[in-house]
Design a protein around this motif. Structure first.
Motif, PDB file in Angstrom:
ATOM      1  N   ARG A  66      -4.144   8.402   4.439  1.00 28.79           N
ATOM      2  CA  ARG A  66      -4.903   8.448   3.401  1.00 28.79           C
ATOM      3  C   ARG A  66      -4.353   7.674   2.433  1.00 28.79           C
ATOM      4  O   ARG A  66      -3.063   8.173   1.989  1.00 28.79           O
ATOM      5  CB  ARG A  66      -5.483   9.578   3.185  1.00 28.79           C
ATOM      6  N   PRO A  67      -4.786   6.905   1.518  1.00 33.00           N
ATOM      7  CA  PRO A  67      -4.190   6.226   0.442  1.00 33.00           C
ATOM      8  C   PRO A  67      -3.799   7.304  -0.739  1.00 33.00           C
ATOM      9  O   PRO A  67      -4.440   8.215  -0.795  1.00 33.00           O
ATOM     10  CB  PRO A  67      -5.187   5.320  -0.209  1.00 33.00           C
ATOM     11  N   TYR A  68      -2.882   6.826  -1.656  1.00 35.63           N
ATOM     12  CA  TYR A  68      -2.368   7.672  -2.645  1.00 35.63           C
ATOM     13  C   TYR A  68      -3.452   8.163  -3.573  1.00 35.63           C
ATOM     14  O   TYR A  68      -3.479   9.244  -3.926  1.00 35.63           O
ATOM     15  CB  TYR A  68      -1.100   7.056  -3.287  1.00 35.63           C
ATOM     16  N   ASP A  69      -3.962   7.129  -4.032  1.00 32.43           N
ATOM     17  CA  ASP A  69      -5.051   7.523  -4.967  1.00 32.43           C
ATOM     18  C   ASP A  69      -6.109   8.371  -4.522  1.00 32.43           C
ATOM     19  O   ASP A  69      -6.970   9.041  -5.597  1.00 32.43           O
ATOM     20  CB  ASP A  69      -5.555   6.099  -5.819  1.00 32.43           C
ATOM     21  N   GLU A  70      -6.363   8.463  -3.436  1.00 31.97           N
ATOM     22  CA  GLU A  70      -7.376   9.229  -2.938  1.00 31.97           C
ATOM     23  C   GLU A  70      -7.186  10.534  -2.769  1.00 31.97           C
ATOM     24  O   GLU A  70      -8.209  11.548  -3.076  1.00 31.97           O
ATOM     25  CB  GLU A  70      -7.988   8.710  -1.597  1.00 31.97           C
ATOM     26  N   GLU A 115       0.807  -1.199   0.009  1.00 39.62           N
ATOM     27  CA  GLU A 115      -0.140  -0.080  -0.102  1.00 39.62           C
ATOM     28  C   GLU A 115       0.988   1.244  -0.105  1.00 39.62           C
ATOM     29  O   GLU A 115       2.177   1.371   0.504  1.00 39.62           O
ATOM     30  CB  GLU A 115      -0.828   0.126   1.269  1.00 39.62           C
ATOM     31  N   VAL A 116       0.413   2.329  -0.690  1.00 38.25           N
ATOM     32  CA  VAL A 116       1.134   3.763  -0.537  1.00 38.25           C
ATOM     33  C   VAL A 116       0.206   4.648  -0.049  1.00 38.25           C
ATOM     34  O   VAL A 116      -1.073   4.854  -0.487  1.00 38.25           O
ATOM     35  CB  VAL A 116       1.427   4.014  -1.836  1.00 38.25           C
ATOM     36  N   TYR A 117       0.837   5.204   0.929  1.00 36.93           N
ATOM     37  CA  TYR A 117      -0.068   6.185   1.740  1.00 36.93           C
ATOM     38  C   TYR A 117       0.622   7.303   2.360  1.00 36.93           C
ATOM     39  O   TYR A 117       1.696   7.297   2.320  1.00 36.93           O
ATOM     40  CB  TYR A 117      -0.883   5.256   3.064  1.00 36.93           C
ATOM     41  N   CYS A 118      -0.219   8.453   2.583  1.00 36.08           N
ATOM     42  CA  CYS A 118       0.800   9.520   3.499  1.00 36.08           C
ATOM     43  C   CYS A 118       1.063   9.230   4.818  1.00 36.08           C
ATOM     44  O   CYS A 118       0.073   8.889   5.457  1.00 36.08           O
ATOM     45  CB  CYS A 118      -0.334  10.733   3.270  1.00 36.08           C
TER      46      CYS A 118
END
Length: 177
Positions: A113-117, A105-108
């Motif tokens: 929150r997820p990267y794509d959101e 997963e890639v998140y801040c």
């Protein structure tokens, strides 16, 4: 054990120690006026070229706070049992060069929150952190007390001591032996 003591006089006593502690409280002497520079003897006129007018420097732009995300990757890395033991103990480990890492997963790191959101938005954690605690606590609904079944009978029990040494001895904060 005996100690010899001499009578303390103001000159040899402790009073000299106290003077240096409070020396900073004394007012500072007023500065003496600076001597005036000597007047020029005679003014001579010379043709001087006027200095070119320099436009005033533009005001410095205000620094905007950095609201960008800090991206992190939750990864899956296959390791040997020896490295697993070190990673479990230290919380970190070294991998070999060129090892492929699977990103789960890639998140801040800040707002979680997820990267794509939130790819183009500002980081909500740097603006306001209320999203991490479930919003405004004063507007949240209170917890509901569970309703017992219709055929249940409630039997009151004794008072449980959850504080102090009595709680520790009785097994509230540690398992009973």
């Amino acid at each position: 054990m005996t100690t010899a003591t001499a009578p303390l006089s103001p000159e040899t006593g402790r009073s000299h120690l106290q003077e240096s502690l409070f020396a900073w409280l004394a007012p500072e002497p007023a500065p003496s006026p600076a001597p005036e520079p000597p007047a020029p003897a005679a003014e001579t006129k010379t043709l001087e070229e006027p200095a070119p007018e320099v436009p005033p420097a533009p005001p410095a732009p205000e620094q905007k706070p950095d609201l960008s995300h800090v991206w992190v990757v939750a990864a899956e890395i296959e390791v040997t049992p020896k490295i697993a033991r070190v990673a479990d103990f230290r919380g970190s480990f070294k991998t070999t060069e060129g090892q492929r890492v699977d990103a789960l997963e890639v998140y801040c790191k800040g707002c979680r929150r997820p990267y794509d959101e939130v790819r183009g938005d500002d980081c909500a954690a740097k603006i306001d952190n209320t999203h991490l605690i479930g919003g405004d606590q004063s507007k949240r609904a209170k917890r509901k007390i569970p309703v017992p079944p219709a055929n249940a009978r409630i039997i009151p029990g004794g008072r449980i001591n959850r504080r102090g040494i009595g709680a520790y001895v009785s097994g509230v904060s540690r398992p009973k032996r």
